[in-house]
Design an enzyme around this catalytic site. Structure first.
Site, short mmCIF file in Angstrom:
data_model
loop_
_atom_site.label_atom_id
_atom_site.label_comp_id
_atom_site.label_asym_id
_atom_site.label_seq_id
_atom_site.Cartn_x
_atom_site.Cartn_y
_atom_site.Cartn_z
NE ARG A 1 -7.27 4.90 3.34
CZ ARG A 1 -8.18 4.12 4.01
NH1 ARG A 1 -9.19 4.77 4.29
NH2 ARG A 1 -7.92 3.12 4.62
CG ASP B 1 -9.59 -2.91 -4.40
OD1 ASP B 1 -10.20 -4.01 -4.57
OD2 ASP B 1 -9.22 -2.44 -3.34
NE ARG C 1 -4.11 -1.41 2.35
CZ ARG C 1 -4.20 -2.06 3.58
NH1 ARG C 1 -3.62 -1.59 4.75
NH2 ARG C 1 -4.94 -3.25 3.83
CE1 TYR D 1 -13.03 -7.81 1.56
CE2 TYR D 1 -11.60 -9.11 0.75
CZ TYR D 1 -11.77 -8.02 1.52
OH TYR D 1 -11.09 -7.60 2.27
NE ARG E 1 -10.72 7.65 -2.15
CZ ARG E 1 -10.82 6.60 -1.37
NH1 ARG E 1 -9.90 5.94 -0.81
NH2 ARG E 1 -12.03 6.37 -0.98
#
Length: 354
Positions: free
Chosen positions: A31, A77, A27, A154, A40
């Protein structure tokens, strides 16, 4: 394509000699970086960012502009495959990924398509090509996918879960249906990753985020079996260059030997185990990637440096170690602390490569 100027990441994965231990962060485009948050916001949403090759390239390169990292990883992703299968991926603020159309019935599972990676997932291949061109040979580009078990979790739960009640009910009550879902997903992953290689990915990583929630027997049957199948189906050499493959099961240290038996080139190692112990267990069969607790990046730089030294010493001398966090960097980490981590790896590791 340009000749690689820095190939120590690929060399370490192939257990060839390097001058210093290569380092990147899971990652790393994320963020914790203010420039990522600005891009973003410009994109409008996380999925809009993923589906815009130019902006995906922009955020992939942002950490490389800040830090002397030894690899770039495609910004995407793991849930792009189920989205391309028609499950309707979206992200709720503060709640993580969700699917509009989770699969729970026999009909829903049997109707799942294997997506054409150059059609419904073409935006990912466009991003790979754009990033590879922009890197201009500075460092290698990592492509990736989720594992079939993690994707299926998921897909059946419809979102993140703490109990895994739907997926485990299917696994225990209808193992035949579970295997059909995993087989479809595995074939999708193989075509998706091979398309990434054709588009320019120079190494591949399979993220088995939820493999660690399984019992040893169920891990073998429902997770590792399908990662083994994927490794066997991947393009391992392209245009004269080897394409190393990394398997990462979070919480999977108990099964390191079995993962190495798949024929992968490297294992990702989380922070719940001593990397030196794993090295003793797997020997020279695979390289190891890891394994610092991401939470250490909340500490002061001098404490981060001590942790880096401890892990380097645990792995010991010789190649075959790619330094990384044991999972993704947290969003509230001070970017300067990430810089201290990377600097420490490069400064402290040469003595292990004489």
């Amino acid at each position: 394509m340009s000749e690689l100027k820095n190939d120590r990441f690929l060399r370490a994965l192939m257990r060839e000699s390097v001058d210093i231990t290569p380092v990147w962060m899971m990652r790393q485009a994320g963020r914790y970086l203010p420039e990522y948050k600005a891009t973003r916001a410009k994109a409008g949403s996380f999925m809009d960012l993923c589906k815009n090759p130019e902006l995906a390239c922009e955020v992939t390169l942002q950490p490389l502009e800040r830090y002397p990292l030894d690899a770039a990883i495609l910004f995407s992703d793991i849930l792009t495959i189920p989205d391309a299968m028609g499950l309707g991926l979206y992200f709720s603020e503060g709640e993580g990924p969700r699917f509009k159309n989770p699969v729970r019935t026999e009909k829903e599972v049997m109707n799942l398509p294997i997506p054409d990676p150059n059609d419904s997932l073409g935006y990912v291949m466009d991003a790979v090509r754009t990033i590879r061109s922009a890197l201009d040979g500075s460092v290698p580009l990592i492509g990736f996918s989720g594992s079939p078990w993690t994707l299926a979790t998921y897909m059946v739960e419809g979102s993140s879960s703490k109990e895994y009640s739907n997926i485990k009910a299917m696994m225990y009550n209808r193992p035949d249906l579970m295997h059909h879902l995993l087989e479809t997903t595995a074939q999708s992953v193989i075509s998706y990753l091979n398309a990434q290689v054709e588009a320019g990915a120079q190494a591949l990583m399979i993220f088995d985020t939820w493999g660690g929630i399984l019992s040893p027997r169920d891990y073998q049957e429902f997770s590792l079996k399908y990662m083994d199948k994927i490794v066997a189906g991947l393009t391992r050499e392209y245009e004269g260059q080897k394409i190393p493959v990394v398997l990462f099961t979070k919480g999977g240290a108990n099964w390191a030997e079995d993962m190495a038996d798949t024929g992968c080139d490297a294992l990702g190692v989380d922070w719940t185990v001593n990397i030196g112990d794993i090295r003793k267990r797997v020997g020279h069969r695979v390289a190891l990637q890891g394994n610092m607790d991401p939470g250490i990046l909340y500490a002061k730089p001098e404490r981060i440096r001590t942790e880096v030294e401890t892990i380097l010493a645990s792995y010991g001398e010789g190649s075959g170690h790619v330094f990384n966090l044991g999972h993704g960097i947290h969003q509230f980490v001070n970017p300067e602390h990430a810089g201290a981590f990377i600097e420490a790896v490069h400064n402290l590791s040469p003595k292990y490569h004489k």
